[in-house]
Design a protein around this motif. Structure first.
Motif, short mmCIF file in Angstrom:
data_model
loop_
_atom_site.label_atom_id
_atom_site.label_comp_id
_atom_site.label_asym_id
_atom_site.label_seq_id
_atom_site.Cartn_x
_atom_site.Cartn_y
_atom_site.Cartn_z
N GLU A 129 0.81 -1.21 0.00
CA GLU A 129 0.00 0.00 0.00
C GLU A 129 0.84 1.27 0.00
O GLU A 129 0.33 2.37 -0.20
N ASN A 130 2.16 1.14 0.19
CA ASN A 130 3.05 2.30 0.17
C ASN A 130 3.83 2.42 -1.13
O ASN A 130 4.64 3.34 -1.29
N LEU A 131 3.60 1.50 -2.07
CA LEU A 131 4.25 1.57 -3.37
C LEU A 131 3.45 2.46 -4.33
O LEU A 131 2.27 2.72 -4.12
N ARG A 132 4.13 2.90 -5.38
CA ARG A 132 3.46 3.69 -6.43
C ARG A 132 3.03 2.76 -7.56
O ARG A 132 3.80 1.88 -7.98
N TYR A 133 1.84 2.99 -8.08
CA TYR A 133 1.28 2.16 -9.15
C TYR A 133 0.94 3.03 -10.36
O TYR A 133 0.50 4.18 -10.23
N ALA A 272 3.52 11.57 -2.82
CA ALA A 272 3.93 10.25 -3.31
C ALA A 272 3.42 9.98 -4.72
O ALA A 272 3.37 8.84 -5.15
N THR A 273 3.03 11.03 -5.43
CA THR A 273 2.56 10.91 -6.80
C THR A 273 3.57 11.54 -7.73
O THR A 273 4.08 12.64 -7.47
N LEU A 282 10.37 2.71 -4.85
CA LEU A 282 8.98 2.98 -4.48
C LEU A 282 7.98 2.52 -5.53
O LEU A 282 6.77 2.54 -5.28
N THR A 312 0.59 6.28 -5.01
CA THR A 312 0.27 5.31 -3.98
C THR A 312 -1.25 5.27 -3.79
O THR A 312 -1.95 6.25 -4.08
#
Length: 419
Positions: A129-133, A272-273, A282, A312
């Motif tokens: 849930e803390n990674l960027r997608y 975090a974007t 990340l 994220t």
């Protein structure tokens, strides 16, 4: 919105636009021409296409696959377990049904967040849930809000001819393609520029868009001659929204990346974007259809405004929650947040498909739900919200879309639930 009108938004609604094919939303094409759309062939107010749903009418996908991945990770930082138990169970079922290496379903209801992650791949060093997608075409929700913000601030009207902005010496002509046409997919542009496939073919399974930079996108647009008068037909176009991004940059004298960061990401606190992968560790790794083979990070090339955002799940929820409560963000963004929730276009058989400048809009018994999906070669995403239940949903997974993929149907059905 019931009469056929073609005044540039926001001076007037675009009215009723004819649709391509049978009136169902065309599939997105942010990556390979196979990107799904949760509303594809879906009458407004219904769940996704019948092949994604069981014959008994229940909301659970027919192919609810059981995975053998690591244990689900559940976050409910602001609520007691007894209150969120049923929500967590539904999210856990959605993660399992999605059958992907890394999956996160993040739901906010009246500001209370529940996040469940899991997947078939080994647990990564950093919590999923803390990674960027990569969110693919869901980037267009950010671009639509950016345009609304620039209009509200008085810097633009939405009726500016894109060609005149991109080529200062060019005449607008009698029926120019405007910024409003580009964001509402009524520009007359195809899904992709002429010659794109031939140029992208050598990198088709790795990063085809990286081979089509900004200059080629702009040149292709300036050379294009629409087959239909702008504002008369709806055709989903990554090409059009990519052109919009470059036109906004030209109109403001600011690169699109900086414009989006200054006007949207920073005011929302979306730290975090970002718009490209880096070596920070990340970024969630993407996977092919088999759920095993890795794919490289997506490079949007000249199509940034159409599909470059990576974020994220928590940042995505923050973005969506702002649409539910515009007064909760800075006052200068509230008018734009309200603007992107207003219908500007109806299309399709019976005019059943409704659009805003940023979202697909479907009715429910309690009120409208807004959503946008997206995909790249190794990721999928679904973003949506509805005011009547106070719900925002951000769902992401790292598996390339495949036939009868359960992910989007599962996410759509979850948002469509009344409770």
């Amino acid at each position: 919105m019931t009469s056929r009108r073609h005044a540039p938004w926001p001076g007037g609604p675009l009215g009723d636009a004819a649709s391509t094919a049978d009136g169902s939303p065309a599939a997105h094409h942010t990556q390979t021409g196979e990107e799904p759309d949760a509303s594809r062939a879906t009458p407004a107010g219904r769940s996704p296409a019948a092949h994604d749903m069981p014959s008994d009418g229940s909301r659970r996908p027919r192919a609810a696959l059981t995975t053998a991945g690591p244990a689900l990770r559940v976050l409910t930082p602001e609520s007691p377990p007894d209150d969120d138990g049923p929500v967590r169970e539904r999210l856990a079922d959605a993660v399992t049904a999605s059958d992907a290496p890394h999956v996160v379903f993040a739901l906010s209801r009246h500001g209370r967040r529940s996040v469940v992650s899991g997947g078939t791949a080994p647990t990564p060093p950093l919590a999923r849930e803390n990674l960027r997608y990569e969110i693919g075409s869901a980037t267009k929700a950010f671009t639509g809000l950016l345009l609304a913000r620039l209009i509200d601030s008085g810097r633009l009207t939405g009726g500016e001819p894109a060609a005149a902005l991109l080529d200062g010496g060019r005449s607008a002509g009698a029926n120019p393609v405007t910024l409003a046409h580009l964001i509402t997919h009524t520009s007359g542009l195809p899904a992709l520029p002429a010659g794109f496939l031939l140029r992208a073919l050598p990198a088709w399974t790795t990063n085809p868009y990286a081979r089509y930079p900004e200059a080629r996108v702009v040149d292709a647009f300036l050379r294009h001659r629409p087959r239909h008068r702008p504002g008369t037909r709806w055709r989903y176009s990554n090409f059009g929204v990519a052109v919009l991004g470059h036109a906004l940059a030209a109109a403001t004298g600011t690169p699109w990346e900086d414009l989006l960061t200054d006007q949207i990401l920073r005011p929302f606190g979306l730290d975090a974007t970002t718009l490209r992968a880096d070596d920070s560790g990340l970024d969630a790794p993407g996977h092919a259809r088999d759920g095993v083979s890795p794919v490289p990070a997506f490079d949007a090339g000249g199509f940034q405004a159409a599909g470059a955002v990576r974020a994220t799940p928590h940042d995505l929820l923050t973005f969506l929650e702002a649409h539910l409560d515009p007064t909760g963000v800075s006052s200068h963004l509230a008018p734009a947040l309200r603007a992107v929730c207003r219908p500007v276009l109806r299309r399709g058989i019976g005019h059943r498909h409704v659009h805003t400048i940023a979202w697909f809009r479907h009715p429910t018994d309690g009120g409208p739900m807004y959503f946008h999906s997206g995909a790249t070669l190794g990721h999928q995403a679904f973003l949506g919200f509805r005011a009547d239940t106070g719900t925002a949903l951000a769902a992401v997974c790292t598996r390339r879309f495949r036939a009868h993929d359960p992910f989007l149907a599962t996410a759509y059905a979850l948002l469509a639930e009344e409770e």
